[in-house]
Design a protein around this motif. Sequence first.
Motif, PDB file in Angstrom:
ATOM      1  N   TRP A   1       0.997  -1.275  -0.024  1.00 31.53           N
ATOM      2  CA  TRP A   1       0.031   0.046   0.252  1.00 31.53           C
ATOM      3  C   TRP A   1       1.113   1.273   0.256  1.00 31.53           C
ATOM      4  O   TRP A   1       0.545   2.244  -0.737  1.00 31.53           O
ATOM      5  CB  TRP A   1      -0.984   0.029   1.292  1.00 31.53           C
ATOM      6  CG  TRP A   1      -2.107   1.206   1.159  1.00 31.53           C
ATOM      7  CD1 TRP A   1      -1.749   2.407   0.851  1.00 31.53           C
ATOM      8  CD2 TRP A   1      -3.278   0.945   1.713  1.00 31.53           C
ATOM      9  NE1 TRP A   1      -3.033   3.146   1.008  1.00 31.53           N
ATOM     10  CE2 TRP A   1      -4.076   2.080   1.652  1.00 31.53           C
ATOM     11  CE3 TRP A   1      -3.892  -0.134   2.523  1.00 31.53           C
ATOM     12  CZ2 TRP A   1      -5.177   2.379   1.982  1.00 31.53           C
ATOM     13  CZ3 TRP A   1      -5.318  -0.081   2.523  1.00 31.53           C
ATOM     14  CH2 TRP A   1      -5.977   1.382   2.519  1.00 31.53           C
TER      15      TRP A   1
ATOM     16  N   VAL B   1      -4.159   3.341   6.775  1.00 30.72           N
ATOM     17  CA  VAL B   1      -3.397   2.228   6.096  1.00 30.72           C
ATOM     18  C   VAL B   1      -3.249   0.967   7.454  1.00 30.72           C
ATOM     19  O   VAL B   1      -3.548  -0.173   6.808  1.00 30.72           O
ATOM     20  CB  VAL B   1      -1.968   2.459   5.827  1.00 30.72           C
ATOM     21  CG1 VAL B   1      -1.101   1.592   5.367  1.00 30.72           C
ATOM     22  CG2 VAL B   1      -1.990   3.449   4.576  1.00 30.72           C
TER      23      VAL B   1
ATOM     24  N   ASP C   1      -0.827   8.428   2.016  1.00 28.19           N
ATOM     25  CA  ASP C   1      -2.156   7.885   2.738  1.00 28.19           C
ATOM     26  C   ASP C   1      -1.794   8.035   4.176  1.00 28.19           C
ATOM     27  O   ASP C   1      -0.705   7.735   4.682  1.00 28.19           O
ATOM     28  CB  ASP C   1      -2.670   6.553   2.249  1.00 28.19           C
ATOM     29  CG  ASP C   1      -3.356   6.593   0.961  1.00 28.19           C
ATOM     30  OD1 ASP C   1      -3.615   7.709   0.584  1.00 28.19           O
ATOM     31  OD2 ASP C   1      -3.695   5.489   0.383  1.00 28.19           O
ATOM     32  N   SER C   2      -2.985   8.164   4.856  1.00 30.08           N
ATOM     33  CA  SER C   2      -2.704   8.459   6.473  1.00 30.08           C
ATOM     34  C   SER C   2      -2.361   7.220   7.043  1.00 30.08           C
ATOM     35  O   SER C   2      -2.763   5.776   6.359  1.00 30.08           O
ATOM     36  CB  SER C   2      -4.235   8.744   6.940  1.00 30.08           C
ATOM     37  OG  SER C   2      -4.206   8.625   8.240  1.00 30.08           O
TER      38      SER C   2
ATOM     39  N   ARG D   1       0.547   4.214  -2.687  1.00 31.44           N
ATOM     40  CA  ARG D   1       0.002   5.524  -2.062  1.00 31.44           C
ATOM     41  C   ARG D   1       0.753   5.691  -0.935  1.00 31.44           C
ATOM     42  O   ARG D   1       0.251   5.717   0.405  1.00 31.44           O
ATOM     43  CB  ARG D   1      -1.309   4.880  -1.652  1.00 31.44           C
ATOM     44  CG  ARG D   1      -2.164   4.387  -2.975  1.00 31.44           C
ATOM     45  CD  ARG D   1      -3.608   4.148  -2.685  1.00 31.44           C
ATOM     46  NE  ARG D   1      -4.369   5.505  -2.226  1.00 31.44           N
ATOM     47  CZ  ARG D   1      -5.154   6.187  -2.798  1.00 31.44           C
ATOM     48  NH1 ARG D   1      -5.104   5.748  -4.212  1.00 31.44           N
ATOM     49  NH2 ARG D   1      -5.877   7.022  -2.283  1.00 31.44           N
TER      50      ARG D   1
END
Length: 315
Positions: free
Chosen positions: A209, A221, A216-217, A213
């Motif tokens: 992930w 995640v 992303d937070s 990305r």
Amino acid sequence: MEARVGQRALNSAHGSVVDGGARKLFEPQPQQQQQQQQSQVKQSLNQQSHMGTVHFLAGGIAGAFSKTCTAPLARLTILFQVQGMHSDVAALSKASIWHEASRILNEEGFRAFWRGNLVTIAHRLPYSSVNFYAYERYKNLLHSILRENYKGNASTDLFVHFVGGGMAGITAASATYPLDLVRTRLAAQGVGPSIAISFSVYETLRSYWQSHRPNDSTVMVSLACGSLSGIASSTATFPLDLVRRRMQLEGACGRARVYNNGLSGAFRHIFKTEGLRGLYRGILPEYYKVVPGVGIVFMTYETLKIFLSSFQTSY
């Protein structure tokens, strides 16, 4: 002319002596180098000790918080798992999650869902602390053994996470064994694979992930990857957990013993009398428990790790 040349030579020689003395003055002496090395080693040890404390505290708090949030679902899972021990197996088809939840609420009240939660936390807090602390130590140890040759290799990382997670689960179960003797009598047979799968799936999903990305937070995640890792580990180890729990409760309240041939005999008996479905009885409330539960554990752990680590830079 000769006088000027001699003066320049004298000045040059004097300058060389001064420059050499200055270099010698500013160059670190052997004693200073030794002190610097000792200071660096001490600083590294202090940092490792600080991070160890962070992992220990964050893991314990995360485990206790998750258990408290999912206590009602944990009780429902246990009720469904032990239903197959009743003599009237045909009645099992009538059971449902909402029916059991309503029965507990009507007969025992809302607080009954958290009955025994303090005892659970008393076991879970040290267990989760040791589990996360040991995982980080085993992970670093395995990485150092494999060295730089295999660093960044996906299969090697999966191996490290799986083996490190399994060893951490066994270590935590062994360390907290005296705190919960009855419930952990057979725990080493199920904890190792469950934690190994959970950590390896979580780390693999999180790495994938974040590589795709990266902005992303961390909370989102860790929550999502933790939930998926909980589903994977529960699906793989649920039959073993069900058999283990029935063997622990066998003979209670005057019930006759039917599982007399160990784990393999218990598996065969349940499969013969209840079918494959019997080995996964209670899996739905288990999913309802682990999806938020494992997600909350990893989310809280990662958040607290970042928060507590910030104290290292503050002081």
